[in-house]
Every structure is written in structure tokens, then in C-alpha cells.
Design a protein around this motif. Sequence first.
Motif, PDB file in Angstrom:
ATOM      1  N   ASN A  52     -31.229 -12.508  15.723  1.00 25.65           N
ATOM      2  CA  ASN A  52     -29.832 -12.270  16.100  1.00 25.65           C
ATOM      3  C   ASN A  52     -28.910 -12.924  15.066  1.00 25.65           C
ATOM      4  N   PRO A  53     -28.222 -12.130  14.227  1.00 20.43           N
ATOM      5  CA  PRO A  53     -27.427 -12.705  13.127  1.00 20.43           C
ATOM      6  C   PRO A  53     -26.239 -13.537  13.607  1.00 20.43           C
ATOM      7  N   LEU A  54     -25.706 -14.331  12.678  1.00 24.83           N
ATOM      8  CA  LEU A  54     -24.548 -15.187  12.952  1.00 24.83           C
ATOM      9  C   LEU A  54     -23.326 -14.677  12.198  1.00 24.83           C
ATOM     10  N   ILE A  55     -22.134 -14.989  12.727  1.00 28.10           N
ATOM     11  CA  ILE A  55     -20.888 -14.652  12.035  1.00 28.10           C
ATOM     12  C   ILE A  55     -20.451 -15.833  11.175  1.00 28.10           C
ATOM     13  N   VAL A  56     -20.063 -15.534   9.938  1.00 29.70           N
ATOM     14  CA  VAL A  56     -19.589 -16.546   9.002  1.00 29.70           C
ATOM     15  C   VAL A  56     -18.062 -16.612   9.069  1.00 29.70           C
ATOM     16  N   HIS A  57     -17.530 -17.805   9.282  1.00 30.37           N
ATOM     17  CA  HIS A  57     -16.081 -18.022   9.386  1.00 30.37           C
ATOM     18  C   HIS A  57     -15.563 -18.612   8.076  1.00 30.37           C
ATOM     19  N   ILE A  58     -14.544 -17.976   7.503  1.00 37.49           N
ATOM     20  CA  ILE A  58     -14.020 -18.394   6.198  1.00 37.49           C
ATOM     21  C   ILE A  58     -12.560 -18.834   6.308  1.00 37.49           C
ATOM     22  N   LYS A  59     -12.110 -19.570   5.273  1.00 37.16           N
ATOM     23  CA  LYS A  59     -10.786 -20.193   5.311  1.00 37.16           C
ATOM     24  C   LYS A  59      -9.651 -19.254   4.935  1.00 37.16           C
ATOM     25  N   SER A  60      -9.958 -18.169   4.206  1.00 39.42           N
ATOM     26  CA  SER A  60      -8.904 -17.272   3.726  1.00 39.42           C
ATOM     27  C   SER A  60      -9.502 -15.923   3.359  1.00 39.42           C
ATOM     28  N   ALA A  61      -8.657 -14.905   3.280  1.00 38.81           N
ATOM     29  CA  ALA A  61      -9.113 -13.586   2.842  1.00 38.81           C
ATOM     30  C   ALA A  61      -9.608 -13.641   1.404  1.00 38.81           C
ATOM     31  N   ALA A  62      -8.973 -14.493   0.592  1.00 40.67           N
ATOM     32  CA  ALA A  62      -9.381 -14.630  -0.809  1.00 40.67           C
ATOM     33  C   ALA A  62     -10.809 -15.151  -0.938  1.00 40.67           C
ATOM     34  N   TYR A  63     -11.266 -15.913   0.049  1.00 43.20           N
ATOM     35  CA  TYR A  63     -12.611 -16.493   0.012  1.00 43.20           C
ATOM     36  C   TYR A  63     -13.702 -15.457   0.292  1.00 43.20           C
ATOM     37  N   LEU A  64     -13.317 -14.288   0.762  1.00 46.44           N
ATOM     38  CA  LEU A  64     -14.281 -13.252   1.148  1.00 46.44           C
ATOM     39  C   LEU A  64     -15.262 -12.933   0.025  1.00 46.44           C
ATOM     40  N   THR A  65     -14.782 -12.904  -1.220  1.00 44.48           N
ATOM     41  CA  THR A  65     -15.648 -12.558  -2.344  1.00 44.48           C
ATOM     42  C   THR A  65     -16.679 -13.644  -2.651  1.00 44.48           C
ATOM     43  N   GLU A  66     -16.536 -14.831  -2.043  1.00 47.20           N
ATOM     44  CA  GLU A  66     -17.537 -15.893  -2.215  1.00 47.20           C
ATOM     45  C   GLU A  66     -18.804 -15.611  -1.400  1.00 47.20           C
ATOM     46  N   VAL A  67     -18.664 -14.826  -0.340  1.00 50.37           N
ATOM     47  CA  VAL A  67     -19.802 -14.601   0.558  1.00 50.37           C
ATOM     48  C   VAL A  67     -20.248 -13.141   0.606  1.00 50.37           C
ATOM     49  N   ALA A  68     -19.393 -12.219   0.147  1.00 49.34           N
ATOM     50  CA  ALA A  68     -19.706 -10.787   0.216  1.00 49.34           C
ATOM     51  C   ALA A  68     -19.405 -10.127  -1.124  1.00 49.34           C
ATOM     52  N   CYS A  69     -20.043  -8.975  -1.364  1.00 51.01           N
ATOM     53  CA  CYS A  69     -19.814  -8.234  -2.603  1.00 51.01           C
ATOM     54  C   CYS A  69     -19.743  -6.739  -2.302  1.00 51.01           C
ATOM     55  N   ASP A  70     -19.364  -5.960  -3.308  1.00 50.76           N
ATOM     56  CA  ASP A  70     -19.220  -4.506  -3.140  1.00 50.76           C
ATOM     57  C   ASP A  70     -18.357  -4.186  -1.919  1.00 50.76           C
ATOM     58  N   ILE A  71     -17.234  -4.855  -1.816  1.00 48.32           N
ATOM     59  CA  ILE A  71     -16.376  -4.735  -0.628  1.00 48.32           C
ATOM     60  C   ILE A  71     -15.525  -3.467  -0.713  1.00 48.32           C
ATOM     61  N   PRO A  72     -15.640  -2.560   0.274  1.00 50.45           N
ATOM     62  CA  PRO A  72     -14.845  -1.331   0.245  1.00 50.45           C
ATOM     63  C   PRO A  72     -13.343  -1.623   0.356  1.00 50.45           C
ATOM     64  N   GLU A  73     -12.549  -0.773  -0.227  1.00 55.09           N
ATOM     65  CA  GLU A  73     -11.087  -0.924  -0.177  1.00 55.09           C
ATOM     66  C   GLU A  73     -10.576  -0.948   1.261  1.00 55.09           C
ATOM     67  N   ILE A  74     -11.198  -0.128   2.117  1.00 54.82           N
ATOM     68  CA  ILE A  74     -10.711  -0.087   3.512  1.00 54.82           C
ATOM     69  C   ILE A  74     -11.009  -1.401   4.234  1.00 54.82           C
ATOM     70  N   ALA A  75     -12.059  -2.097   3.808  1.00 58.23           N
ATOM     71  CA  ALA A  75     -12.352  -3.420   4.379  1.00 58.23           C
ATOM     72  C   ALA A  75     -11.259  -4.404   3.998  1.00 58.23           C
ATOM     73  N   LEU A  76     -10.844  -4.347   2.735  1.00 59.91           N
ATOM     74  CA  LEU A  76      -9.767  -5.228   2.275  1.00 59.91           C
ATOM     75  C   LEU A  76      -8.460  -4.910   3.000  1.00 59.91           C
ATOM     76  N   LYS A  77      -8.251  -3.627   3.273  1.00 59.87           N
ATOM     77  CA  LYS A  77      -7.044  -3.206   4.001  1.00 59.87           C
ATOM     78  C   LYS A  77      -7.052  -3.773   5.422  1.00 59.87           C
ATOM     79  N   LEU A  78      -8.215  -3.728   6.070  1.00 57.40           N
ATOM     80  CA  LEU A  78      -8.337  -4.285   7.424  1.00 57.40           C
ATOM     81  C   LEU A  78      -8.134  -5.802   7.422  1.00 57.40           C
TER      82      LEU A  78
END
Length: 209
Positions: A52-78
Motif C-alpha cells: 500500500n503506497p504512501l503519499i509524499v508531502h512537499i513544501k512547495s510546488a517548485a519542489y515537485l521536480t525533486e521527487v517526480a519527473c516527466d511531469i505533464p503540463e496538465i499536472a502543473l496546471k492542477l
Amino acid sequence: MITTDVDIAVKALIADEIIAIPTETVYGLAGNAFSETALKKIFELKKRPFYNPLIVHIKSAAYLTEVACDIPEIALKLAKKFWPGPLTLLLKKRSIIPDLVTAGKETVAVRMPDHSLTLTLLEHLDFPLAAPSANPFGSISPTTAEHVANYFKNTLDVILDGGNCEKGLESTIIGFEENKPILFRLGAISMEDIENEIGKVSIKNEGTE
């Protein structure tokens, strides 16, 4: 110990201990998302199965690229629209994320919580927090520090008290297949609000707690 002292929480997390944190949805059992030692403690304390996976909590939207890659534009929009807030994005993980977090999958669930105390805590850390709900697996999710204390009477040293959770309902989870959005779990953000932002969303009957 129920406390509002962020410094106490920071010291515990740096030492690979597990603490309870408030969010706008429910309280979470939090540990260093980069530490397998801390992650194993979360599963053990919660009596949660490792599949059962866990959710990762981050400090800012800018930090997203530290934990994820190949992020779709619509994800960034959300993220721009709903973060901080009860939206979890399921994205391709970076190798720094341990397989324990993702149950061996190539995707990681990420969100930026909308709670000032927890965001302050995250700002004091150089790692994100893995944090499932702060209840034994299968029990009702807690919305106050006292609920957490009742669940983990002698097994949790630090409970960061942020008052009552505003939403009391888990986050909505959106993933992507071929850059198309898919709803994995309906939570505090409605399908209508998501679709108003990015258009039609497909539905899948599985998800990440």
C-alpha cells in the motif's frame, strides 16, 4: 507528547523518528520520505501492508521536480490551481524516492498540504515527508491531535497539534496515462472542480491511501 513546537518535530524527524502532523484533510503519520528506516517505522506503527503506497508531502510546488519527473503540463496546471490543498498527483518518480514509498511502482503520489504549521515544518527540513493517515490500518482517519493520541497511546512520542482538520476528508488523487488525467480517488476536491480546470477526467477504481 502533544505540542505546537516545530523544533521538537524537526529534531524527531531528522533522527528518523515518526511524528503525527496536521493537514487540512486528516492527521498524518510522518517520516523522512528518503529514509528506509523511517519508512519501515511508519508501516510498522500503522500496521499497514507494504503493498500500500504512501503519499509524499512537499513544501512547495517548485519542489515537485525533486521527487517526480516527466511531469505533464496538465499536472502543473492542477498544482498551480489547487496547491497548497487536498490534491494528490500521481507522477513518475525520481530514483531518490525509495521503493517502499511507492510499493515498487514507478509512480509516486505527491501533494502540498494546506496547513500553516506543517508547511512551516517542511520549510525547516531538507527532505519531504511520507505521511499516510495517522490511524491503525483500517481505522477511521483522525481529525484532531487527541484522536491520534488515543490511537497511539505509548508508541508515538511527538504529535504536532494544529487543531481540528478543516476538511476531514482525504485528498483527491489524479494520475496520468499518456498525459491524460485519471481519477484514482475522489476526496476533498470535487470531480467538477478538477474538470473545470483541465476538462474531462477518466475514472479508475484503485488508488493510494
